[in-house]
Design an enzyme around this catalytic site. Structure first.
Site, mmCIF file in Angstrom:
data_model
loop_
_atom_site.group_PDB
_atom_site.id
_atom_site.type_symbol
_atom_site.label_atom_id
_atom_site.label_comp_id
_atom_site.label_asym_id
_atom_site.label_seq_id
_atom_site.Cartn_x
_atom_site.Cartn_y
_atom_site.Cartn_z
ATOM 1 N N SER A 1 37.985 39.251 81.604
ATOM 2 C CA SER A 1 37.337 40.300 82.786
ATOM 3 C C SER A 1 36.999 41.699 81.551
ATOM 4 O O SER A 1 37.743 41.831 81.023
ATOM 5 C CB SER A 1 38.409 40.256 83.878
ATOM 6 O OG SER A 1 37.361 41.346 84.588
ATOM 7 N N TYR B 1 46.378 43.159 87.553
ATOM 8 C CA TYR B 1 45.042 42.616 87.143
ATOM 9 C C TYR B 1 45.005 43.124 85.629
ATOM 10 O O TYR B 1 44.209 42.049 84.739
ATOM 11 C CB TYR B 1 43.600 43.662 87.908
ATOM 12 C CG TYR B 1 42.383 41.900 87.650
ATOM 13 C CD1 TYR B 1 42.850 40.532 88.230
ATOM 14 C CD2 TYR B 1 41.352 42.477 87.507
ATOM 15 C CE1 TYR B 1 41.051 39.754 87.652
ATOM 16 C CE2 TYR B 1 40.167 41.635 87.015
ATOM 17 C CZ TYR B 1 40.139 40.130 87.680
ATOM 18 O OH TYR B 1 39.084 39.800 87.276
#
Ligand SMILES: NC(=O)c1ccc[n+]([C@@H]2O[C@H](COP(=O)([O-])OP(=O)(O)OC[C@H]3O[C@@H](n4cnc5c(N)ncnc54)[C@H](OP(=O)(O)O)[C@@H]3O)[C@@H](O)[C@H]2O)c1
Length: 280
Positions: free
Chosen positions: A143, A156
């Site tokens: 990501s 994350y």
């Protein structure tokens, strides 16, 4: 270098919803056999039905990728069904927003188990077989949140930075064995995962558009597959900024629920009462 094998077999973990589901359908439309894994069997079965009539096909292979033995077992079953896959896409991932003041090791463990542990388990199953065959493609999904630590995303961002670093580390070594390692770094894509976000998501993409970009990347030898490019380049620039400038920008992105006022308001921050008293 384009991959001229549209009939190749792809094992896609994280195929039930969102980006993975759109990618599975795109690849089936290209004529590939896609073995789709996720925990939810119904999602996979409905996906397989949706692919009926396409030139390729989607075969459900339910799996919890955090279970290392089950992941190895799944690959054995896939080999018996359709042969060793040509391409493995490790897409399973999750996100839970975690304000720093509510730092929760359980959230951290859960995200790491799926986002990092799931990739590790997939790699552990696949690498020895691809090394032996001297051919294969392994694509892991990171990501842009892995480029730089973002507010409320300490778990994350850390998990996705780990995925990117794993890919960087594996790529040059495995290419000597005929294995192409790639990392997909999406910006915001509209999926059940991002439907939970309450903030405006810049350059939000539809999953079908993201899937088309990933499928194109899977036919190339490039290391990084990103989308949408304008946003991913902005995120790359952000990561290159001097820390005072970076923090001035990321500080502005702290959502209201992560600010001291929010914790004071719901009475969970006892220290906040003291701070108010101090300030008065
Ligand atoms: N959407 C975005 O904007 C965005 C941006 C950057 C990166 N990403 C990354 O892209 C990937 C896909 O995201 P998404 O937005 O499409 O998420 P999503 O809509 O939540 O879909 C995630 C898929 O992964 C599967 N999965 C989750 N945990 C699993 C497990 N333990 N074992 C096997 N499968 C599992 C889910 O199925 P089950 O729950 O049934 O297992 C589901 O099919 C993730 O790695 C995410 O971090 C997404």
């Amino acid at each position: 270098m384009d991959d001229p094998t549209p009939d190749s077999v792809v094992w896609l973990i994280g195929a039930g919803r969102g980006i993975g589901r759109a990618l599975a359908l795109h690849l089936a439309r290209e004529g590939r056999t896609v073995v789709g894994s996720a925990r939810n069997r119904e999602d996979l079965e409905s996906l397989a039905r949706e692919a009926e009539g396409l030139s390729g096909r989607i075969l459900p292979q339910p799996l919890d990728v955090t279970d290392r033995a089950a992941t190895a077992q799944a690959l054995e079953e896939i080999e018996a069904r359709v042969g060793l896959p040509d391409v493995v896409v490790l897409n399973a991932g999750t996100h839970t927003s975690m304000p720093a003041a509510r730092f929760d090791p359980e959230v951290f463990d859960k995200l790491m188990a799926v986002n990092v542990g799931g990739v590790v388990n997939g790699l552990a199953a696949v690498i020895p077989r691809f090394v032996k065959r001297r051919r294969g493609r392994i694509t892991v999904v990171g990501s842009v949140a892995g480029y730089v630590g973002l507010p409320t995303a300490s778990a994350y961002s850390a998990s996705k930075a780990a995925v990117i670093a794993m890919g960087q580390s594996l790529r040059p070594e495995l290419e000597a064995f005929g294995i192409t390692v790639q990392v997909v770094n999406p910006g915001f894509v509209r999926t059940p995962l991002t439907d939970r976000n309450t903030f405006a998501m810049p350059f939000l993409m539809e999953p079908e558009a993201a899937a088309a970009r990933i499928a194109k990347g899977l036919r190339s030898s490039r290391f990084e597959i990103t989308m949408p490019r304008r946003f991913t380049w902005l995120m790359k620039l952000l990561a290159m900024l001097p820390y005072p400038v970076l923090f001035a920008l990321t500080r502005r992105a702290i959502p209201p629920e992560a600010r001291p006022e929010a914790l004071d308001a719901d009475g969970t921050d006892e220290g906040g009462t003291d701070r108010k008293a101090d300030a008065a």
